[in-house]
Every structure is written in structure tokens, then in C-alpha cells.
Enzyme design. Sequence first.
Site, short mmCIF file in Angstrom:
data_model
loop_
_atom_site.label_atom_id
_atom_site.label_comp_id
_atom_site.label_asym_id
_atom_site.label_seq_id
_atom_site.Cartn_x
_atom_site.Cartn_y
_atom_site.Cartn_z
N CYS A 7 0.87 -1.18 0.00
CA CYS A 7 0.00 0.00 0.00
C CYS A 7 0.90 1.23 0.00
O CYS A 7 2.08 1.12 -0.34
CB CYS A 7 -0.97 -0.03 1.18
SG CYS A 7 -0.19 -0.02 2.81
N ASN A 10 2.39 1.40 4.30
CA ASN A 10 2.70 0.14 4.98
C ASN A 10 2.44 0.22 6.49
O ASN A 10 3.12 -0.41 7.29
CB ASN A 10 4.15 -0.30 4.71
CG ASN A 10 4.46 -1.74 5.13
OD1 ASN A 10 5.59 -2.06 5.47
ND2 ASN A 10 3.49 -2.62 5.14
N CYS A 12 -1.26 0.79 7.41
CA CYS A 12 -2.70 0.51 7.57
C CYS A 12 -3.13 -0.73 6.78
O CYS A 12 -3.31 -1.81 7.34
CB CYS A 12 -3.54 1.72 7.13
SG CYS A 12 -3.22 3.22 8.08
N ARG A 13 -3.31 -0.58 5.46
CA ARG A 13 -3.93 -1.65 4.67
C ARG A 13 -3.05 -2.88 4.50
O ARG A 13 -3.51 -4.01 4.71
CB ARG A 13 -4.36 -1.12 3.30
CG ARG A 13 -5.51 -0.16 3.37
CD ARG A 13 -5.67 0.60 2.09
NE ARG A 13 -4.55 1.50 1.85
CZ ARG A 13 -4.40 2.25 0.77
NH1 ARG A 13 -5.30 2.17 -0.20
NH2 ARG A 13 -3.36 3.06 0.65
N SER A 14 -1.79 -2.69 4.08
CA SER A 14 -0.99 -3.89 3.79
C SER A 14 -0.63 -4.68 5.05
O SER A 14 -0.59 -5.91 4.99
CB SER A 14 0.25 -3.57 2.93
OG SER A 14 1.10 -2.63 3.52
N ASP A 123 -8.19 3.71 1.20
CA ASP A 123 -7.27 4.16 2.24
C ASP A 123 -8.06 4.59 3.48
O ASP A 123 -8.88 5.51 3.40
CB ASP A 123 -6.48 5.35 1.66
CG ASP A 123 -5.41 5.84 2.58
OD1 ASP A 123 -5.35 5.38 3.74
OD2 ASP A 123 -4.63 6.71 2.15
P1 4NP Z 1 -1.73 2.81 4.10
O1 4NP Z 1 -2.37 4.16 4.68
O2 4NP Z 1 -1.22 3.16 2.71
O3 4NP Z 1 -2.90 1.88 4.04
O4 4NP Z 1 -0.65 2.39 5.04
C1 4NP Z 1 -1.70 5.39 4.72
C2 4NP Z 1 -0.75 5.62 5.69
C3 4NP Z 1 -0.10 6.84 5.73
C4 4NP Z 1 -0.42 7.82 4.81
C5 4NP Z 1 -1.36 7.57 3.84
C6 4NP Z 1 -2.00 6.35 3.78
N1 4NP Z 1 0.22 9.08 4.86
O5 4NP Z 1 -0.10 9.97 4.04
O6 4NP Z 1 1.10 9.30 5.74
#
Ligand code: 4NP
Length: 155
Positions: A7, A10, A12-14, A123
Site C-alpha cells: 500500500c 505500509n 494501515c492496509r498492507s 485508504d
Molecule cells: P496505508 O495508509 O497506505 O494503508 O498504510 C496510509 C498511511 C499513511 C499515509 C497515507 C495512507 N500518509 O499519508 O502518511
Amino acid sequence: MKVLFICLGNICRSPIAEGVMRDFFLKKQIDLEIDSAGTSGYHIGESPDIRAIECLRKKGIDISGLKARQLRHEDYIYYDQLLVMDRNNLKDVVNNCPRRDLISKVRLFREFDSNPREQIIPDPYYGGDHEFENVYKLCVSATENFYLTHHFKPE
Ligand code: 4NP
């Protein structure tokens, strides 16, 4: 079989996808190597988001020990499948691919969903518990269908 979830951050989703799939295959006693990574370097070395940890803790899955890392060129060679969460991930992972013949390893994780009206896992970072719960449900569904698609044999 080796699977890498990808993602943006790294955190939240992954990591949720990694935790859900590891738990699922462990219970089936099927050996599968799983890791996760981010396209960005924003959160390198960090634990998963506390909301992701809490969401999975309620399901009996512990992802608190995971640490965020960034996608590397070697990952495209080492892993059999690179499963991404949304179309930005897909674009970034395809654009960074070091060799044309490895691009076919990159797919949206929700391609494995039984009813993928929308093929992305949104997201949840700017959302709340409801959005994290939604990520969890989509990961469970995609994991079940990934399993059914691949005809795994127990070890
Ligand atoms: P992820 O979520 O891609 O599912 O881990 C996010 C985590 C951090 C950010 C965006 C999405 N960020 O902008 O810091």
C-alpha cells in the site's frame, strides 16, 4: 508461494492484509510466505497504525510486531505475487518495476474478490474505526477467494 502486500504507507492496509492472510493460512496449515511494504518511505521502521492494530486485535490477530518498510527492486524478483490495494499503488508499483517481464506479478488484491464491483481497498488513514473495519472485511473476502483460486494443497 511468496506474497507481498503493498500500500502507500505500509502502516494501515498492507499490514492488515498481511495479518489476515497469515492467520488464514496458518489455520489451514498451509505454508505461505507473506510480507508487506509501502510504495512511500513516509513511515519506514514504524509499527502499524494503532487503529489497524486494535481492529485486528479484536479478531484475535496480533500485528503489533510488524515494522513498515519501503518496496525494493529485489521484491519484484523474490515474491511470486505483488498484491496492491488501489490504483495509485498499481501505477507506482508498475512504474517502479525493474524488468518488463515481472510486471505480470503485480495485481490488485481485490481481483480475487467474488464480487469486485469496486476493485480497490480504500485508504482508511483519514477515516475512523468504521473504515478500518471495512479494510478488514475486504481483506478477509479477498483472502478467501485468493485461497479458492489457487487450489492449495496442505503440506
Ligand atoms: P496505508 O495508509 O497506505 O494503508 O498504510 C496510509 C498511511 C499513511 C499515509 C497515507 C495512507 N500518509 O499519508 O502518511
